[in-house]
Write an enzyme that holds these catalytic residues in place. Structure first.
Site, PDB file in Angstrom:
ATOM      1  N   SER A 144       0.822  -1.217   0.000  1.00  0.00           N
ATOM      2  CA  SER A 144       0.000   0.000   0.000  1.00  0.00           C
ATOM      3  C   SER A 144       0.848   1.255   0.000  1.00  0.00           C
ATOM      4  CB  SER A 144      -0.854   0.051   1.275  1.00  0.00           C
ATOM      5  OG  SER A 144      -1.741  -1.004   1.336  1.00  0.00           O
ATOM      6  N   HIS A 165      -1.133  -3.045  -7.296  1.00  0.00           N
ATOM      7  CA  HIS A 165      -1.841  -2.635  -6.075  1.00  0.00           C
ATOM      8  C   HIS A 165      -3.351  -2.756  -6.280  1.00  0.00           C
ATOM      9  CE1 HIS A 165      -3.028   0.643  -3.017  1.00  0.00           C
ATOM     10  NE2 HIS A 165      -2.829  -0.491  -2.395  1.00  0.00           N
ATOM     11  N   GLU A 177      -3.700  -0.484  -9.503  1.00  0.00           N
ATOM     12  CA  GLU A 177      -2.611   0.433  -9.844  1.00  0.00           C
ATOM     13  C   GLU A 177      -1.416  -0.431 -10.258  1.00  0.00           C
ATOM     14  OE1 GLU A 177      -3.469   4.323  -7.049  1.00  0.00           O
ATOM     15  OE2 GLU A 177      -2.368   2.690  -6.116  1.00  0.00           O
ATOM     16  N   ASN A 215      -3.602   5.943  -2.396  1.00  0.00           N
ATOM     17  CA  ASN A 215      -3.279   6.070  -0.969  1.00  0.00           C
ATOM     18  C   ASN A 215      -2.585   7.382  -0.604  1.00  0.00           C
ATOM     19  OD1 ASN A 215      -4.520   3.740  -0.268  1.00  0.00           O
ATOM     20  ND2 ASN A 215      -2.681   2.478  -0.321  1.00  0.00           N
TER      21      ASN A 215
HETATM   22  C1  LIG Z   1      -8.125   3.583   5.022  1.00  0.00           C
HETATM   23  C2  LIG Z   1      -6.794   4.238   5.041  1.00  0.00           C
HETATM   24  C3  LIG Z   1      -5.790   3.930   4.054  1.00  0.00           C
HETATM   25  C4  LIG Z   1      -5.819   2.565   3.477  1.00  0.00           C
HETATM   26  C5  LIG Z   1      -4.518   2.046   2.987  1.00  0.00           C
HETATM   27  C6  LIG Z   1      -4.536   0.578   2.728  1.00  0.00           C
HETATM   28  C7  LIG Z   1      -5.604   0.185   1.751  1.00  0.00           C
HETATM   29  C8  LIG Z   1      -5.126   0.180   0.342  1.00  0.00           C
HETATM   30  O1  LIG Z   1      -3.936   0.041   0.061  1.00  0.00           O
HETATM   31  C9  LIG Z   1      -6.086   0.357  -0.750  1.00  0.00           C
HETATM   32  C10 LIG Z   1      -7.531   0.084  -0.450  1.00  0.00           C
HETATM   33  O2  LIG Z   1      -8.025  -0.983  -0.624  1.00  0.00           O
HETATM   34  S1  LIG Z   1      -8.400   1.390   0.147  1.00  0.00           S
HETATM   35  C11 LIG Z   1     -10.030   0.742   0.328  1.00  0.00           C
HETATM   36  C12 LIG Z   1     -10.815   0.736  -0.936  1.00  0.00           C
HETATM   37  N1  LIG Z   1     -12.120   0.189  -0.688  1.00  0.00           N
HETATM   38  C13 LIG Z   1     -13.187   0.943  -0.439  1.00  0.00           C
HETATM   39  O3  LIG Z   1     -13.127   2.158  -0.475  1.00  0.00           O
HETATM   40  C14 LIG Z   1     -14.435   0.170  -0.112  1.00  0.00           C
HETATM   41  C15 LIG Z   1     -15.591   1.084   0.138  1.00  0.00           C
HETATM   42  N2  LIG Z   1     -16.783   0.286   0.407  1.00  0.00           N
HETATM   43  C16 LIG Z   1     -17.540  -0.260  -0.556  1.00  0.00           C
HETATM   44  O4  LIG Z   1     -17.294  -0.119  -1.743  1.00  0.00           O
HETATM   45  C17 LIG Z   1     -18.754  -1.039  -0.097  1.00  0.00           C
HETATM   46  O5  LIG Z   1     -19.086  -0.622   1.202  1.00  0.00           O
HETATM   47  C18 LIG Z   1     -18.547  -2.597  -0.116  1.00  0.00           C
HETATM   48  C19 LIG Z   1     -18.414  -3.053  -1.555  1.00  0.00           C
HETATM   49  C20 LIG Z   1     -17.326  -3.015   0.673  1.00  0.00           C
HETATM   50  C21 LIG Z   1     -19.727  -3.259   0.524  1.00  0.00           C
HETATM   51  O6  LIG Z   1     -20.887  -2.770  -0.081  1.00  0.00           O
HETATM   52  P1  LIG Z   1     -22.290  -2.775   0.662  1.00  0.00           P
HETATM   53  O7  LIG Z   1     -22.179  -2.062   1.940  1.00  0.00           O
HETATM   54  O8  LIG Z   1     -23.309  -2.342  -0.314  1.00  0.00           O
HETATM   55  O9  LIG Z   1     -22.476  -4.256   1.119  1.00  0.00           O
HETATM   56  P2  LIG Z   1     -22.928  -5.502   0.336  1.00  0.00           P
HETATM   57  O10 LIG Z   1     -24.374  -5.356  -0.090  1.00  0.00           O
HETATM   58  O11 LIG Z   1     -22.588  -6.626   1.236  1.00  0.00           O
HETATM   59  O12 LIG Z   1     -21.998  -5.568  -0.936  1.00  0.00           O
HETATM   60  C22 LIG Z   1     -22.244  -4.912  -2.174  1.00  0.00           C
HETATM   61  C23 LIG Z   1     -22.003  -5.892  -3.297  1.00  0.00           C
HETATM   62  O13 LIG Z   1     -20.639  -6.309  -3.279  1.00  0.00           O
HETATM   63  C24 LIG Z   1     -20.558  -7.746  -3.081  1.00  0.00           C
HETATM   64  N3  LIG Z   1     -19.430  -8.056  -2.227  1.00  0.00           N
HETATM   65  C25 LIG Z   1     -19.050  -7.389  -1.128  1.00  0.00           C
HETATM   66  N4  LIG Z   1     -17.915  -7.919  -0.651  1.00  0.00           N
HETATM   67  C26 LIG Z   1     -17.577  -8.933  -1.484  1.00  0.00           C
HETATM   68  C27 LIG Z   1     -16.515  -9.849  -1.530  1.00  0.00           C
HETATM   69  N5  LIG Z   1     -15.541  -9.818  -0.630  1.00  0.00           N
HETATM   70  N6  LIG Z   1     -16.485 -10.749  -2.533  1.00  0.00           N
HETATM   71  C28 LIG Z   1     -17.428 -10.771  -3.464  1.00  0.00           C
HETATM   72  N7  LIG Z   1     -18.477  -9.918  -3.490  1.00  0.00           N
HETATM   73  C29 LIG Z   1     -18.541  -9.024  -2.493  1.00  0.00           C
HETATM   74  C30 LIG Z   1     -21.884  -8.107  -2.440  1.00  0.00           C
HETATM   75  O14 LIG Z   1     -22.228  -9.437  -2.693  1.00  0.00           O
HETATM   76  C31 LIG Z   1     -22.830  -7.134  -3.113  1.00  0.00           C
HETATM   77  O15 LIG Z   1     -23.144  -7.616  -4.404  1.00  0.00           O
HETATM   78  P3  LIG Z   1     -24.564  -7.319  -5.071  1.00  0.00           P
HETATM   79  O16 LIG Z   1     -25.552  -7.946  -4.153  1.00  0.00           O
HETATM   80  O17 LIG Z   1     -24.436  -7.963  -6.360  1.00  0.00           O
HETATM   81  O18 LIG Z   1     -24.699  -5.839  -5.149  1.00  0.00           O
HETATM   82  N1  LIG Z   2      -6.117  -4.214   3.758  1.00  0.00           N
HETATM   83  C1  LIG Z   2      -6.258  -3.502   2.659  1.00  0.00           C
HETATM   84  O1  LIG Z   2      -7.306  -2.880   2.435  1.00  0.00           O
HETATM   85  C2  LIG Z   2      -5.163  -3.447   1.666  1.00  0.00           C
HETATM   86  C3  LIG Z   2      -3.905  -3.928   1.951  1.00  0.00           C
HETATM   87  N2  LIG Z   2      -2.930  -3.862   0.989  1.00  0.00           N
HETATM   88  C4  LIG Z   2      -1.600  -4.392   1.274  1.00  0.00           C
HETATM   89  O2  LIG Z   2      -1.649  -5.802   1.094  1.00  0.00           O
HETATM   90  C5  LIG Z   2      -0.775  -6.444   2.030  1.00  0.00           C
HETATM   91  C6  LIG Z   2      -1.581  -7.418   2.875  1.00  0.00           C
HETATM   92  O3  LIG Z   2      -2.619  -6.739   3.534  1.00  0.00           O
HETATM   93  P1  LIG Z   2      -3.850  -7.555   4.162  1.00  0.00           P
HETATM   94  O4  LIG Z   2      -4.261  -8.666   3.269  1.00  0.00           O
HETATM   95  O5  LIG Z   2      -4.846  -6.535   4.563  1.00  0.00           O
HETATM   96  O6  LIG Z   2      -3.166  -8.159   5.464  1.00  0.00           O
HETATM   97  P2  LIG Z   2      -3.661  -9.390   6.362  1.00  0.00           P
HETATM   98  O7  LIG Z   2      -3.124  -9.130   7.718  1.00  0.00           O
HETATM   99  O8  LIG Z   2      -5.124  -9.611   6.188  1.00  0.00           O
HETATM  100  O9  LIG Z   2      -2.913 -10.640   5.696  1.00  0.00           O
HETATM  101  C7  LIG Z   2      -1.522 -10.782   5.642  1.00  0.00           C
HETATM  102  C8  LIG Z   2      -1.225 -12.271   5.562  1.00  0.00           C
HETATM  103  O10 LIG Z   2       0.158 -12.464   5.266  1.00  0.00           O
HETATM  104  C9  LIG Z   2       0.623 -13.583   6.017  1.00  0.00           C
HETATM  105  N3  LIG Z   2       2.066 -13.476   6.126  1.00  0.00           N
HETATM  106  C10 LIG Z   2       2.798 -12.591   6.849  1.00  0.00           C
HETATM  107  N4  LIG Z   2       4.114 -12.808   6.654  1.00  0.00           N
HETATM  108  C11 LIG Z   2       4.211 -13.843   5.766  1.00  0.00           C
HETATM  109  C12 LIG Z   2       5.302 -14.525   5.160  1.00  0.00           C
HETATM  110  N5  LIG Z   2       6.569 -14.164   5.397  1.00  0.00           N
HETATM  111  N6  LIG Z   2       5.030 -15.527   4.296  1.00  0.00           N
HETATM  112  C13 LIG Z   2       3.756 -15.892   4.028  1.00  0.00           C
HETATM  113  N7  LIG Z   2       2.682 -15.275   4.574  1.00  0.00           N
HETATM  114  C14 LIG Z   2       2.909 -14.266   5.433  1.00  0.00           C
HETATM  115  C15 LIG Z   2      -0.116 -13.471   7.342  1.00  0.00           C
HETATM  116  O11 LIG Z   2      -0.143 -14.716   8.014  1.00  0.00           O
HETATM  117  C16 LIG Z   2      -1.506 -13.016   6.871  1.00  0.00           C
HETATM  118  O12 LIG Z   2      -2.373 -14.107   6.616  1.00  0.00           O
HETATM  119  C17 LIG Z   2      -0.094  -5.311   2.815  1.00  0.00           C
HETATM  120  O13 LIG Z   2       1.109  -4.998   2.177  1.00  0.00           O
HETATM  121  C18 LIG Z   2      -1.091  -4.162   2.682  1.00  0.00           C
HETATM  122  O14 LIG Z   2      -0.492  -2.908   2.818  1.00  0.00           O
HETATM  123  C19 LIG Z   2      -3.138  -3.372  -0.267  1.00  0.00           C
HETATM  124  C20 LIG Z   2      -4.379  -2.930  -0.617  1.00  0.00           C
HETATM  125  C21 LIG Z   2      -5.490  -2.888   0.335  1.00  0.00           C
END
Ligand SMILES: CCCCCCCC(=O)CC(=O)SCCNC(=O)CCNC(=O)[C@H](O)C(C)(C)COP(=O)(O)OP(=O)(O)OC[C@H]1O[C@@H](n2cnc3c(N)ncnc32)[C@H](O)[C@@H]1OP(=O)(O)O
Ligand SMILES: NC(=O)C1=CN([C@@H]2O[C@H](COP(=O)(O)OP(=O)(O)OC[C@H]3O[C@@H](n4cnc5c(N)ncnc54)[C@H](O)[C@@H]3O)[C@@H](O)[C@H]2O)C=CC1
Length: 309
Positions: A144, A165, A177, A215
């Site tokens: 990230s 990413h 990304e 990010n």
């Molecule tokens: C934070 C600080 C900095 C971060 C730095 C680290 C992070 C990173 O490096 C980068 C990141 O990932 S940042 C995070 C980006 N993600 C977001 O912004 C998620 C925002 N949330 C959402 O889009 C919805 O709440 C969400 C989609 C999650 C859930 O939506 P709803 O609230 O409407 O709930 P549902 O009705 O359960 O879901 C909507 C549809 O999506 C399907 N679904 C949800 N999760 C799923 C999953 N894990 N696998 C497969 N399908 C999934 C769900 O079935 C539903 O589908 P439909 O019924 O067809 O609409």
């Molecule tokens: N959580 C998020 O929304 C996002 C996270 N990322 C990045 O993805 C990476 C993973 O994040 P998450 O899946 O959230 O973490 P997580 O904590 O859910 O999973 C990490 C996994 O890696 C395993 N692990 C740690 N060291 C290991 C090793 N040496 N060999 C094999 N497995 C090992 C752990 O047992 C754990 O199951 C981080 O670099 C994070 O910054 C990127 C995009 C979104």
């Protein structure tokens, strides 16, 4: 890590191989991100080996993949339950697991890492695998916030190393990304772009700058929100409602931070504040530090800013 030292040109050093068509993928880390990426790669016909440190984590990951495939199928095959079941089974057949990365990378076109956000641990992992993987294998990190250049420096395949990413939850979020360092070859970059496309994602090209695009903008927002709450300027609930209804965001910032994992947010902040001690944007938050120290890491542990039990 030098902030704002943009790497403006990508190297075109000749790679050991031309464009790699990625079929066999090793994903290291079976947490939220690794399992999500494995699910999407397996659903799109790639053979995937998911690696983690122990069998229990891998079992949980595969169970999670199965559950999320059911959610996908419910919509995609709403009127064709048999085709939906076949889709699930095909995807699951494409996934195998291992606790020994070294033994599985020999067959991989791509080794994609999604382990803990710690530079040294990522470097150790890739440094070891570099000696075992075939010459054509591309290495990529889902980091990230860490510079891909720094992670890649532990290997001798700088031209075959890039960033991929993904966003959480991977099966739902459309963006990837794709990051090139100054040493990433054009062939490697193109292979990563093609792979992202095959997964059904939209990709954007990023330079190897801190936080890439998303990010770099998201973290300051989240930290400003936490500081707003620490000052007592608004309740968590009101801030979340405000950003959802005022900006149309699907989640409020506290919900999002809990969803991502507060440990990950803290890991990123630790790195960025150490590199920029005078920049108030990256100032540490006492509350975030306290929650992480208490093991309240968000949704994955049942409590973070909110309780989930
Ligand atoms: C934070 C600080 C900095 C971060 C730095 C680290 C992070 C990173 O490096 C980068 C990141 O990932 S940042 C995070 C980006 N993600 C977001 O912004 C998620 C925002 N949330 C959402 O889009 C919805 O709440 C969400 C989609 C999650 C859930 O939506 P709803 O609230 O409407 O709930 P549902 O009705 O359960 O879901 C909507 C549809 O999506 C399907 N679904 C949800 N999760 C799923 C999953 N894990 N696998 C497969 N399908 C999934 C769900 O079935 C539903 O589908 P439909 O019924 O067809 O609409
Ligand atoms: N959580 C998020 O929304 C996002 C996270 N990322 C990045 O993805 C990476 C993973 O994040 P998450 O899946 O959230 O973490 P997580 O904590 O859910 O999973 C990490 C996994 O890696 C395993 N692990 C740690 N060291 C290991 C090793 N040496 N060999 C094999 N497995 C090992 C752990 O047992 C754990 O199951 C981080 O670099 C994070 O910054 C990127 C995009 C979104």
């Amino acid at each position: 890590m030098a902030f704002f030292s943009h790497q403006v040109c990508r190297g075109f050093s000749s790679s050991a191989v031309r464009n790699v068509v990625i079929k066999h993928v090793t994903i290291i880390g079976g947490g939220q991100m690794g399992a999500g990426i494995a699910q999407v790669a397996a659903s799109t016909g790639h053979s995937v080996t998911l690696v983690d440190t122990n069998e229990d984590i891998l079992k949980k990951a595969v169970k999670g993949i199965e559950g999320n495939l059911k959610r996908v199928v419910k919509k995609k095959f709403a009127d064709k339950p048999e085709a939906g079941e076949e889709f699930i089974q095909k995807a699951l057949q494409n996934v195998s697991t291992s606790t020994d990365a070294g033994s599985v990378v020999r067959d991989s076109d791509l080794v994609l890492e999604a382990i803990v956000e710690n530079l040294k641990i990522k470097q150790d992992l890739f440094g070891g695998l570099d000696k075992l993987a075939p010459a054509h294998t591309i290495f990529a990190s889902n980091t990230s916030s860490l510079p891909i250049t720094d992670i890649a420096s532990s290997t001798n395949r700088l031209d075959r190393f890039g960033g991929l990413h993904f966003f959480n939850p991977v099966p739902v979020m459309k963006l990837v990304e794709v990051i090139a360092t100054s040493a990433t070859s054009q062939e490697t970059f193109d292979s990563l772009l093609n792979f992202s496309k095959k997964l059904g994602k939209t990709s954007v090209s990023c330079k190897d700058t801190p936080g890439f695009i998303v990010n770099r903008l998201l973290l300051p927002y989240i930290m400003e929100v936490i500081r707003m709450y620490e000052r007592g300027d608004g309740s968590k609930e009101d801030i979340d409602i405000a950003m959802k209804l005022g900006c149309g965001y699907p989640m409020g910032p506290f919900e999002l931070a809990d969803y991502v994992g507060l440990d990950t947010v803290k890991f990123i902040m630790d790195g960025w504040s150490a590199a920029n001690p005078d920049n108030p944007v990256f100032a540490q938050s006492e509350l975030l530090t306290k929650l992480v120290a208490e093991g309240k890491l968000g949704k994955k542990t049942g409590e973070g800013f909110y309780k989930y039990k």
